[in-house]
Design a protein around this motif. Structure first.
Motif, PDB file in Angstrom:
ATOM      1  N   ARG A 178      -2.050  -1.273   4.318  1.00  0.00           N
ATOM      2  CA  ARG A 178      -2.171  -2.298   3.276  1.00  0.00           C
ATOM      3  C   ARG A 178      -2.615  -1.675   1.960  1.00  0.00           C
ATOM      4  O   ARG A 178      -3.542  -0.893   1.904  1.00  0.00           O
ATOM      5  CB  ARG A 178      -3.148  -3.382   3.718  1.00  0.00           C
ATOM      6  N   GLY A 179      -1.911  -2.036   0.892  1.00  0.00           N
ATOM      7  CA  GLY A 179      -2.218  -1.487  -0.422  1.00  0.00           C
ATOM      8  C   GLY A 179      -1.492  -0.198  -0.714  1.00  0.00           C
ATOM      9  O   GLY A 179      -1.542   0.309  -1.837  1.00  0.00           O
ATOM     10  N   GLN A 180      -0.783   0.368   0.278  1.00  0.00           N
ATOM     11  CA  GLN A 180      -0.021   1.602   0.086  1.00  0.00           C
ATOM     12  C   GLN A 180       1.421   1.262  -0.299  1.00  0.00           C
ATOM     13  O   GLN A 180       1.954   0.231   0.106  1.00  0.00           O
ATOM     14  CB  GLN A 180      -0.017   2.427   1.377  1.00  0.00           C
ATOM     15  N   PRO A 181       2.076   2.114  -1.084  1.00  0.00           N
ATOM     16  CA  PRO A 181       3.480   1.870  -1.450  1.00  0.00           C
ATOM     17  C   PRO A 181       4.413   2.210  -0.297  1.00  0.00           C
ATOM     18  O   PRO A 181       5.203   3.155  -0.355  1.00  0.00           O
ATOM     19  CB  PRO A 181       3.687   2.802  -2.643  1.00  0.00           C
ATOM     20  N   ALA A 182       4.294   1.450   0.765  1.00  0.00           N
ATOM     21  CA  ALA A 182       5.072   1.745   1.969  1.00  0.00           C
ATOM     22  C   ALA A 182       5.804   0.501   2.442  1.00  0.00           C
ATOM     23  O   ALA A 182       5.439  -0.623   2.110  1.00  0.00           O
ATOM     24  CB  ALA A 182       4.158   2.265   3.071  1.00  0.00           C
ATOM     25  N   GLU A 183       6.863   0.724   3.227  1.00  0.00           N
ATOM     26  CA  GLU A 183       7.598  -0.375   3.842  1.00  0.00           C
ATOM     27  C   GLU A 183       7.468  -0.277   5.356  1.00  0.00           C
ATOM     28  O   GLU A 183       7.666   0.795   5.941  1.00  0.00           O
ATOM     29  CB  GLU A 183       9.075  -0.337   3.461  1.00  0.00           C
ATOM     30  N   LEU A 184       7.135  -1.381   5.977  1.00  0.00           N
ATOM     31  CA  LEU A 184       7.105  -1.460   7.424  1.00  0.00           C
ATOM     32  C   LEU A 184       8.387  -2.110   7.907  1.00  0.00           C
ATOM     33  O   LEU A 184       8.786  -3.156   7.393  1.00  0.00           O
ATOM     34  CB  LEU A 184       5.908  -2.288   7.902  1.00  0.00           C
TER      35      LEU A 184
END
Length: 326
Positions: A178-184
């Motif tokens: 959460r809060g990271q520039p990532a896609e799940l």
């Protein structure tokens, strides 16, 4: 916080060091402490008939100096680190250290200085899987390790199957990122039921199987849509739904096609429950995926009645409050 103490066992080889970047990334995301551990075999645990005591002590000093250099490097990145050198059988000492230091996660390569063999994992790794009862990340060595200062998990494939174990695992990964520039990317694979027999199946049987698969597909579609909405709080979440005969193979292929940096799975699935070390699907993906695999072990079943895991409860409360806010 998902992980507080991350164990990084090292045998002094460059192969084992390929796990360092991933341990650093996970420690940053969770605010965890990294434990560097090397197990030096004693004379009674070697294949040699005798070992020069002077050589043995010099080797021990070299190993501690090696770990201290790595510790300086890690602490320079503002990550807490602990160094330990032990004696004995590596797998036994790693498992014992996990108990003593309350390790949450073990990060290591599939094999170390022993090199590749006809088996999917080195003997130490295999013994630790079955004996530690901890979550772990397995890194398949071979490619040049990414630059720790540039590397981050941008796309994570989360394999779910609708079981409480996989739901818990997905919630944990979402909280960590959460809060990271990532896609799940949530992935559920609907299995086509096997009907082994000598004669071909009848039209009626084929129709029954297709109806069964379609019912599961519709239920999974609704389930994934709801789950994606619940997890989507400051993080991008999408989902994929596949129908296949080989579930593990589909997970590996989808991970490659989506260009993910990490595959996250629960150690247990619907079929294995909590009675086995890990499910067959998880085991197969670990054996064949060139992409790092994070396997989360839900240890709630090992707690006594009334005993609470504060971090797990906190994450679930955040997860529930997020739903209520929507």
């Amino acid at each position: 916080m998902l992980f507080k103490h991350i164990l990084l066992p090292l045998d002094g080889s460059s192969v084992a060091e390929e796990a360092i970047t991933h341990a650093l990334q996970l420690a940053r995301n969770c605010g965890a402490e990294i434990h560097l551990l090397h197990v030096q075999r004693t004379t009674s645990h070697t294949d040699e008939h005798s070992i020069d005591p002077v050589h043995w002590r010099l080797r021990r000093a070299e190993l501690r100096s090696y770990l201290n250099r790595l510790a300086d490097y890690i602490s320079g990145k503002e990550i807490a680190v602990t160094v330990s050198v032990r004696e004995g059988r590596p797998a036994e000492q790693i498992v014992e250290y996990c108990e003593e230091a309350d390790i949450d996660l073990i990060v290591f390569t599939a094999y170390g200085k022993g090199g590749v063999s006809r088996f999917h994992f080195g003997s130490t790794a295999q013994k630790v899987f079955s004996g530690s009862g901890r979550s772990f990340m397995i890194v398949r060595p071979g490619e040049a390790p990414p630059d720790p200062d540039q590397f981050a998990y941008r796309r994570i494939l989360i394999s779910v199957d609708g079981s409480p174990h996989s739901e818990w695992m997905a919630c944990q990964v979402a909280a960590m990122m959460r809060g990271q520039p990532a896609e799940l990317i949530l992935l559920q694979v609907i299995a086509v039921p096997e009907m082994p027999r000598r004669m071909p199946i009848t039209r009626e049987e084929q129709a029954t199987r297709e109806k069964f698969v379609e019912n599961n597909r519709r239920a999974a579609q609704t389930y994934l849509d709801e789950m994606a909405q619940q997890l989507e709080n400051g993080i991008k979440v999408s989902f994929r739904l596949l129908i296949a005969e080989n579930m593990a193979d589909s997970i590996c292929k989808t991970a490659a096609e989506e260009g993910v940096d990490l595959i996250a799975m629960s150690a247990h699935d619907w079929q294995s429950g909590g009675q086995r070390v890990m499910g067959n699907i998880c085991q197969t993906v670990m054996c064949h995926s060139p992409i790092p695999v994070l396997v989360l072990q839900d240890r709630s079943e090992t707690r006594l009645p009334g005993e609470e895991d504060e971090d797990s409860c906190r994450i679930h409360r955040e997860f529930d409050s997020d739903n209520g806010a929507e």
